[in-house]
Design an enzyme around this catalytic site. Structure first.
Site, PDB file in Angstrom:
ATOM      1  N   TYR A   2      23.016   4.977  -3.632  1.00 30.59           N
ATOM      2  CA  TYR A   2      23.224   5.751  -4.858  1.00 30.59           C
ATOM      3  C   TYR A   2      22.048   6.704  -5.087  1.00 30.59           C
ATOM      4  O   TYR A   2      22.243   7.881  -5.398  1.00 30.59           O
ATOM      5  CB  TYR A   2      23.361   4.790  -6.040  1.00 30.59           C
ATOM      6  CG  TYR A   2      23.393   5.468  -7.394  1.00 30.59           C
ATOM      7  CD1 TYR A   2      24.553   6.076  -7.869  1.00 30.59           C
ATOM      8  CD2 TYR A   2      22.255   5.488  -8.211  1.00 30.59           C
ATOM      9  CE1 TYR A   2      24.573   6.692  -9.113  1.00 30.59           C
ATOM     10  CE2 TYR A   2      22.275   6.103  -9.463  1.00 30.59           C
ATOM     11  CZ  TYR A   2      23.438   6.698  -9.908  1.00 30.59           C
ATOM     12  OH  TYR A   2      23.461   7.310 -11.134  1.00 30.59           O
ATOM     13  N   SER A   8      19.401  11.387 -11.905  1.00 29.40           N
ATOM     14  CA  SER A   8      19.003  10.013 -12.230  1.00 29.40           C
ATOM     15  C   SER A   8      17.589   9.768 -11.728  1.00 29.40           C
ATOM     16  O   SER A   8      17.153  10.370 -10.734  1.00 29.40           O
ATOM     17  CB  SER A   8      19.954   9.013 -11.564  1.00 29.40           C
ATOM     18  OG  SER A   8      19.462   7.686 -11.668  1.00 29.40           O
TER      19      SER A   8
END
Length: 251
Positions: free
Chosen positions: A157, A144
């Site tokens: 995250y 990501s």
């Protein structure tokens, strides 16, 4: 084995209900993929996903898999490879978490890290070793842009994805001499159920667009894919901003 066009004929999807993973499976089935294993926690949603892929013409099987139970990975995933060669493995499981809550509940933050990083490390090593024994195949790892630089809004995250990204790149170098291809995919904000209710950001994308990028990356044997591609120069700029400037940005 991959066919004459380089398309995988078999796919193991870890995260069998992942919208990105299933979009990728559908796209590959539309090309040459004929056998799919959907690995995930047993659920009606997993069974329904398998039924939809069967309707597209793929021999689809469900495999019980829990990212938080690494002790079971070697046995569970080993049984898949024991059935025959696997051309492509896609690691598409993960949790976004809730940054505000997770900061106050360390156990919840640890669960994000265990799922996204530790679970991926375990399963990727198991699958990587199996691909190495085959002497061919691709391992696709969903990273990501959140892992590019720590941001106040999602550093829990983001840190799990940063660790995974570095791990996957190193694993790719380790497996390359054996003929195994590792592709790291770095999407931006993807419109899925996991991100529902969150405000969209510029350069948002869809599971289908990520799937198209993965297919392209497999065909070209790319090592890193940004989705959309314009994120590459954007993140390069953000990565090199002085920290005093970066922390003032609404990110």
């Amino acid at each position: 084995m991959k066919d004459a066009f380089g398309a995988p004929q078999s796919l193991l999807l870890l995260g069998g209900t992942s919208e990105i993973g299933l979009a990728t499976a559908r796209r590959l089935i539309g090309r040459r993929t004929r056998k799919v294993w959907l690995a995930g926690r047993p659920s009606p949603a997993l069974d329904a996903a398998a039924a939809r892929l069967r309707a597209l013409g793929a021999d689809t099987r469900v495999v019980p898999f829990d990212a938080l139970d690494p002790a079971s990975h070697e046995d569970t995933l080993g049984k898949v490879f024991a059935e025959g060669d696997v051309d492509a493995v896609l690691l598409a499981f993960g949790v976004l978490g809730d940054q505000a809550r997770d900061e106050q509940e360390p156990a919840a933050a640890v669960r994000v890290a265990q799922t996204n990083y530790a679970g991926s490390v375990s399963s990727a090593l198991v699958c990587g070793a199996a691909l190495q024994r085959q002497g061919h195949g691709s391992l696709i790892v969903m990273s990501s842009v959140a892992g590019e630089r720590g941001r106040r809004s999602n550093f829990i995250y983001g840190s799990s994805k940063a660790g995974l990204d570095v791990f996957a790149q190193g694993l790719g170098d380790a497996l390359r001499p054996a003929g195994v291809h590792v592709l790291v995919v770095r999407p931006g904000f993807v419109r899925t159920k996991m991100t529902a209710g969150r405000p969209e950001v510029p350069l948002s994308t869809t599971p289908e667009a990520v799937a198209a990028a993965i297919e392209s990356g497999l065909r070209r044997r790319s090592e890193v894919m940004w989705v959309p591609g314009t994120l590459r120069p954007v993140m390069s700029v953000l990565r090199h901003l002085p920290r005093a400037v970066f922390r003032r940005l609404p990110l």
